[in-house]
Design an enzyme around this catalytic site. Structure first.
Site, PDB file in Angstrom:
ATOM      1  N   LYS A  13      -0.988  -2.432  -8.453  1.00 63.40           N
ATOM      2  CA  LYS A  13       0.344  -1.919  -8.106  1.00 63.40           C
ATOM      3  C   LYS A  13       1.352  -3.067  -7.986  1.00 63.40           C
ATOM      4  CE  LYS A  13      -1.000   0.122  -4.209  1.00 63.40           C
ATOM      5  NZ  LYS A  13      -2.451  -0.177  -4.178  1.00 63.40           N
ATOM      6  N   ARG A  88       0.945   6.116   2.255  1.00 63.02           N
ATOM      7  CA  ARG A  88      -0.508   6.007   2.218  1.00 63.02           C
ATOM      8  C   ARG A  88      -1.193   7.114   3.013  1.00 63.02           C
ATOM      9  NH1 ARG A  88      -0.626   0.018   1.286  1.00 63.02           N
ATOM     10  NH2 ARG A  88      -2.740  -0.577   0.757  1.00 63.02           N
ATOM     11  N   ARG A 122      -9.018 -11.913  -6.209  1.00 62.58           N
ATOM     12  CA  ARG A 122      -7.553 -11.943  -6.276  1.00 62.58           C
ATOM     13  C   ARG A 122      -6.997 -13.144  -5.514  1.00 62.58           C
ATOM     14  NH1 ARG A 122      -4.278  -6.664  -4.695  1.00 62.58           N
ATOM     15  NH2 ARG A 122      -5.277  -6.843  -2.662  1.00 62.58           N
ATOM     16  N   ARG A 150      -5.595 -13.556   0.374  1.00 66.63           N
ATOM     17  CA  ARG A 150      -5.176 -12.750   1.517  1.00 66.63           C
ATOM     18  C   ARG A 150      -6.307 -12.633   2.529  1.00 66.63           C
ATOM     19  NH1 ARG A 150      -2.470  -7.338  -0.914  1.00 66.63           N
ATOM     20  NH2 ARG A 150      -3.708  -6.513   0.805  1.00 66.63           N
ATOM     21  N   ARG A 161     -11.292  -0.729   3.366  1.00 68.70           N
ATOM     22  CA  ARG A 161     -10.030  -0.265   2.781  1.00 68.70           C
ATOM     23  C   ARG A 161     -10.272   0.848   1.765  1.00 68.70           C
ATOM     24  NH1 ARG A 161      -7.898  -5.904   0.980  1.00 68.70           N
ATOM     25  NH2 ARG A 161      -6.186  -4.830  -0.063  1.00 68.70           N
TER      26      ARG A 161
HETATM   27  P1  AMP Z   1      -1.330  -3.803   0.575  1.00 67.76           P
HETATM   28  O1  AMP Z   1      -0.688  -5.130   0.396  1.00 67.76           O
HETATM   29  O2  AMP Z   1      -0.489  -2.664   0.056  1.00 67.76           O
HETATM   30  O3  AMP Z   1      -2.738  -3.761   0.052  1.00 67.76           O
HETATM   31  O4  AMP Z   1      -1.434  -3.561   2.150  1.00 67.76           O
HETATM   32  C1  AMP Z   1      -2.208  -4.420   2.962  1.00 67.76           C
HETATM   33  C2  AMP Z   1      -2.499  -3.770   4.291  1.00 67.76           C
HETATM   34  O5  AMP Z   1      -1.269  -3.501   4.973  1.00 67.76           O
HETATM   35  C3  AMP Z   1      -3.192  -2.419   4.224  1.00 67.76           C
HETATM   36  O6  AMP Z   1      -4.602  -2.528   4.097  1.00 67.76           O
HETATM   37  C4  AMP Z   1      -2.782  -1.818   5.561  1.00 67.76           C
HETATM   38  O7  AMP Z   1      -3.509  -2.381   6.639  1.00 67.76           O
HETATM   39  C5  AMP Z   1      -1.343  -2.293   5.683  1.00 67.76           C
HETATM   40  N1  AMP Z   1      -0.422  -1.329   5.044  1.00 67.76           N
HETATM   41  C6  AMP Z   1       0.329  -1.530   3.939  1.00 67.76           C
HETATM   42  N2  AMP Z   1       1.032  -0.436   3.619  1.00 67.76           N
HETATM   43  C7  AMP Z   1       0.697   0.499   4.549  1.00 67.76           C
HETATM   44  C8  AMP Z   1       1.062   1.849   4.746  1.00 67.76           C
HETATM   45  N3  AMP Z   1       1.909   2.484   3.921  1.00 67.76           N
HETATM   46  N4  AMP Z   1       0.500   2.503   5.801  1.00 67.76           N
HETATM   47  C9  AMP Z   1      -0.350   1.893   6.661  1.00 67.76           C
HETATM   48  N5  AMP Z   1      -0.747   0.622   6.511  1.00 67.76           N
HETATM   49  C10 AMP Z   1      -0.237  -0.077   5.464  1.00 67.76           C
END
Ligand code: AMP
Length: 204
Positions: A13, A88, A122, A150, A161
Site C-alpha cells: 500500500k 482498519r 522490508r 520498523r 498483525r
Molecule cells: P501501517 O504502517 O499501516 O502498517 O501501521 C502500523 C501500525 O500502526 C499498525 O499495525 C497499527 O498498530 C497502527 N495503525 C495504523 N493505522 C491504524 C488504523 N487505521 N487503526 C488502528 N491502528 C492503526
C-alpha cells in the site's frame, strides 16, 4: 478523488501510494506514518500508540479517527487524497463515512503465505522514506543504503498483525464491497505492473 488503498500489512500500500501521489498530485494519508512520526517526536499520543503497534495490535479507533479527521481538514486534501492503512475496522469505516465521500477503494490482494517474508525483509530509507526489500528490491544507489527496519516488522508482531487483519480489518472490505466501490487488484506482481493497473483504474 478520495481513494482508499486497502490490503493486508505488507501488501504494498505504501509503495503504491507513493507512486500515485506523484501521478495524481494528491497527498498520501498513512495513519501508520502519522503514528510513527508521533513516536519519533515522543509525544503523549506516540508513547501510547507505540505499545499497541509494537505488539502488532491496532491503536484504538477513537485515536486514529481523531487523527484522520484533523488531517482531512488540511488544505492539501481539497482535491482528494489517498488513505493508506485507514480504515482498519468497520467502526473506522463508519466514522469516515460521516466526514468524507470515498470515490474508490482499491484492495491489494496478497496471500498470507507471502506476507511474513515480505514484511521481515522490508526496510525504509532513512533519507527518502522509500521502501525496499533486502532480497527482492534492494537499493541500487549507495546513497540509499541508510536503511532502517520498523520496530513492528518482526516475525512475532507480523503474525499478530495478520491475525488482527483477518479478524478486524477484512470485514471492512465487505463493508465497501456492498457499496460497489471496490476493485480488487492482484498485489503479487512487480510493483511497476501494479502501479500501471492502479493508474488505469483511477484514471477512469
Ligand atoms: P501501517 O504502517 O499501516 O502498517 O501501521 C502500523 C501500525 O500502526 C499498525 O499495525 C497499527 O498498530 C497502527 N495503525 C495504523 N493505522 C491504524 C488504523 N487505521 N487503526 C488502528 N491502528 C492503526
Amino acid at each position: 478523488m478520495n481513494i482508499i488503498l486497502f490490503g493486508p500489512p505488507g501488501a504494498g500500500k505504501g509503495t503504491q501510494a507513493k507512486e500515485l501521489i506523484t501521478k495524481f498530485g494528491i497527498p498520501q494519508i498513512s495513519t501508520g506514518d502519522i503514528l510513527r512520526e508521533a513516536i519519533a517526536n515522543k509525544t503523549k499520543l506516540g508513547l501510547e500508540a507505540k505499545k499497541y503497534m509494537d505488539a502488532g495490535n491496532l491503536v484504538p479507533d477513537e485515536v486514529v479517527v481523531g487523527l484522520v479527521e484533523e488531517r482531512l481538514k488540511n488544505k492539501d486534501c481539497e482535491n482528494g487524497y489517498i488513505l493508506d492503512g485507514f480504515p482498519r475496522t468497520v467502526v473506522q469505516a463508519e466514522a469516515l463515512d460521516k466526514i468524507a465521500n470515498i470515490d474508490k477503494v482499491i484492495a491489494l490482494d496478497v496471500p498470507a503465505s507471502e506476507i511474513v517474508e515480505r514484511i521481515t525483509g522490508r526496510r525504509t530509507s532513512r533519507k527518502t522514506g522509500k521502501i525496499y526489500h533486502i532480497k527482492y528490491n534492494p537499493p541500487v544507489s549507495e546513497n540509499e543504503e541508510d536503511l532502517i527496519q520498523r520496530d513492528d516488522d518482526t516475525e512475532v508482531a507480523v503474525i499478530k498483525r495478520l491475525e488482527n487483519y483477518e479478524k478486524q480489518t477484512l470485514p471492512v472490505l465487505e463493508y465497501y464491497k456492498e457499496k460497489n466501490k471496490t476493485t480488487i487488484v492482484n498485489g503479487s506482481r512487480k510493483p511497476e505492473e501494479i502501479t500501471k493497473e492502479l493508474i488505469e483504474i483511477l484514471g477512469k
